[in-house]
Design an enzyme around this catalytic site. Sequence first.
Site, PDB file in Angstrom:
ATOM      1  CG  ASP A 153      -2.302   0.603   0.904  1.00 11.81           C
ATOM      2  OD1 ASP A 153      -2.334   1.783   0.489  1.00 11.81           O
ATOM      3  OD2 ASP A 153      -3.321  -0.090   1.056  1.00 11.81           O
TER       4      ASP A 153
ATOM      5  CG  HIS B 221      -4.478   2.079  -2.064  1.00 13.51           C
ATOM      6  ND1 HIS B 221      -4.504   2.538  -0.770  1.00 13.51           N
ATOM      7  CD2 HIS B 221      -5.748   2.206  -2.532  1.00 13.51           C
ATOM      8  CE1 HIS B 221      -5.740   2.919  -0.458  1.00 13.51           C
ATOM      9  NE2 HIS B 221      -6.510   2.734  -1.518  1.00 13.51           N
TER      10      HIS B 221
ATOM     11  CD  GLU C 211     -10.055   3.893  -0.856  1.00 14.12           C
ATOM     12  OE1 GLU C 211     -10.966   4.217  -0.093  1.00 14.12           O
ATOM     13  OE2 GLU C 211      -8.905   3.621  -0.458  1.00 14.12           O
TER      14      GLU C 211
HETATM   15  C1  TNX Z   1     -10.824   1.770   2.268  1.00 11.48           C
HETATM   16  S1  TNX Z   1     -11.489  -1.047   1.583  1.00 11.48           S
HETATM   17  C2  TNX Z   1      -9.715   1.119   1.763  1.00 11.48           C
HETATM   18  C3  TNX Z   1      -8.521   0.994   2.607  1.00 11.48           C
HETATM   19  C4  TNX Z   1      -8.685   1.690   3.924  1.00 11.48           C
HETATM   20  C5  TNX Z   1     -10.070   1.433   4.469  1.00 11.48           C
HETATM   21  C6  TNX Z   1     -10.311   2.024   5.812  1.00 11.48           C
HETATM   22  C7  TNX Z   1     -10.498  -0.680   0.514  1.00 11.48           C
HETATM   23  C8  TNX Z   1     -10.478  -1.577  -0.610  1.00 11.48           C
HETATM   24  N1  TNX Z   1      -9.736   0.423   0.605  1.00 11.48           N
HETATM   25  O1  TNX Z   1      -7.398   1.466   1.898  1.00 11.48           O
HETATM   26  O2  TNX Z   1      -7.704   1.265   4.791  1.00 11.48           O
HETATM   27  O3  TNX Z   1     -11.017   1.958   3.564  1.00 11.48           O
HETATM   28  O4  TNX Z   1     -11.511   1.584   6.374  1.00 11.48           O
END
Ligand code: TNX
Length: 629
Positions: A197, A271, A348
């Site tokens: 990440d 990420h 994301e």
């Molecule tokens: C979203 S869930 C993210 C993570 C974060 C999390 C915190 C997901 C696929 N991505 O990068 O840590 O929310 O709740």
Amino acid sequence: MKKTLFLVLLLASFFAKSQKSTLNIIPQPVEIEQFAGLFTLNKATIISYNKVEGRSAAEMLIQKISTPTGFSLKVQEGKNGGIQLNINDVPNEKIGKEGYTFESNTKGVVISANTSAGLFYGIQTLIQLLPKEIEGKELAKTAWTIPSVKVTDYPRFAWRGVMFDVSRNFFSKEDVKKYIDQLARMKFNTFHWHLTDDEGWRIEIKSLPKLTKVGAYRVARYGHFGDRAIPKEGEVATEGGFYTHEDIKEVVRYAQERNVTIVPEIDVPGHSMAAIAAYPELSCNKNPKTFVNPGASIADWYGNGTFKVLYENTLNPSDEKVYEFLDKVFTEVAELFPNKYIHVGGDECYKGFWAADEGCQALMKKLNIRHVEDLQGYFMNRLEKILKAKGKKLLGWDEILEGGISPEATVMSWRGIKGGIEAAKMGHDVVMTPTTFAYLDYNQGENTVDPPIYAGLRVSKSYSFEPVPDGVDAKYILGGQGNLWTEQIPNLRYAEYMTYPRAWALADVYWSPKVSKNWENFSKRMEAHFDRADLAQVNYSRAVYDAIVKTTLKNNKLSLELGSELSDLDIYFTIDDTMPDSFSPKYSKIIELPEGPITLRVITYRNGKPLGHLITLKRAELEKRATKQ
Ligand code: TNX
């Protein structure tokens, strides 16, 4: 004569009943029936296995119980032990690959299964049927009794997982093993290992040494995640760590012995800041100053799921070098993890840097793609080909649906269950991990007691989760997971605190039949497991004992509603700046709070003893959380 017989029968049934203990198995078995009588384990009890596949299960059992019992039990091939572990000669269709049957009476215990996995699960049930002292770290003086039961048990879902994020904070391989061991005992069979990440790259890739030399370390920072400062010019990155190939093999083997499959995740194309810190050429801007994020805010969030990333953390989909990079990474990942699934993230991913990049624009033109968003689809499809060439199946977060992905891809639904429903309707396999029920990083109770994080999720809510949404063909739902993101979790002790008891609730959700769902019943089992966890020195949250404080604001009048997840708690409160106890007003119904600068103090009791945390809320906070009417 008749009278005496009646009396004898009555007494016999009384003794039989009094010998019955409560059974507190998590996850709840499919069928369980209890009879009178006990089997007592002693130092001469033999553990037998009828086929060689059962031997390691037998040895594991002996090892597990040796410290608290002080027994060094013997393992023997055959079918003559006080505890028999038998692989069925003729498979029992009903219990499938992971199920088992368990029969105990005063003479002993027989666990039968079609596979060694089933025996392993039968043993977990056996351990839970022994007195809680079996969990202790030292010799205990107790009678090692096992009640007489007949159990037939098998899982509802094939995928019962927990995700552990080791990027935001690094956890040693010993921590990871301990965590996997605890999960396996709740009959979880999948460990999703979030290995990369923005905050750290944790897996050695021999052909790309900088990934861990640079990407595995960040500068030391304290304080809430997101509030921390970015690295200073020339500051040395000292915090972190990574797993070597040998470490990974060791953990994979350890997991296999416990019927746990490891699903590795390499989170791309978003990420990816740690990878870009190591190899800036993988991004659009190729900024050599890219750093491994120490928990600084690297994005602006607009509250509706949309966001803008401020420091580039996205791989460049228009650069062939990126696919060469991915090929190298996934070659090594595929070799290390025998399991067929590889998780490629996909969540994301901010497209702003792509939109401004000439190479990406040219690629869009060439592919006739109008929206930059769809470049992620192109990227994911290329990645899927790379995985396929290595005999692996692509699994990704629900965003992978957005750019178009092949029907063979498996989707992990995290943004609620919406993505999962959509994916299943398109014929994808789905693993359910919705934030709304399965996010183990969310806090478990009162916000002013537990450290604040993005949202809250109580254990009763996790327990209420139904993974197969209405109108969806159950065959597409492989199962589900709990996800432990570790932005705010610096050590294993706290990882446990956040995981339990919610992961116990999810163990029931993913293993036990839908019809057996019953919160009252689960909560009793959960409390019995609190005692066991204490002895095992496993941490867990006791937020379930705290009061739930709700307020309503109507015509400028503030009303107070108190409640709790457990129905047998007494709730006492004060608004006169005194410490509440069981002589303070006892809450029974919604009340209107008086005007003025009051402070509410609430505490729960059970059987005259204080139980939950003291909750203290000033008027401003009570007003802030009020639902407006
Ligand atoms: C979203 S869930 C993210 C993570 C974060 C999390 C915190 C997901 C696929 N991505 O990068 O840590 O929310 O709740």
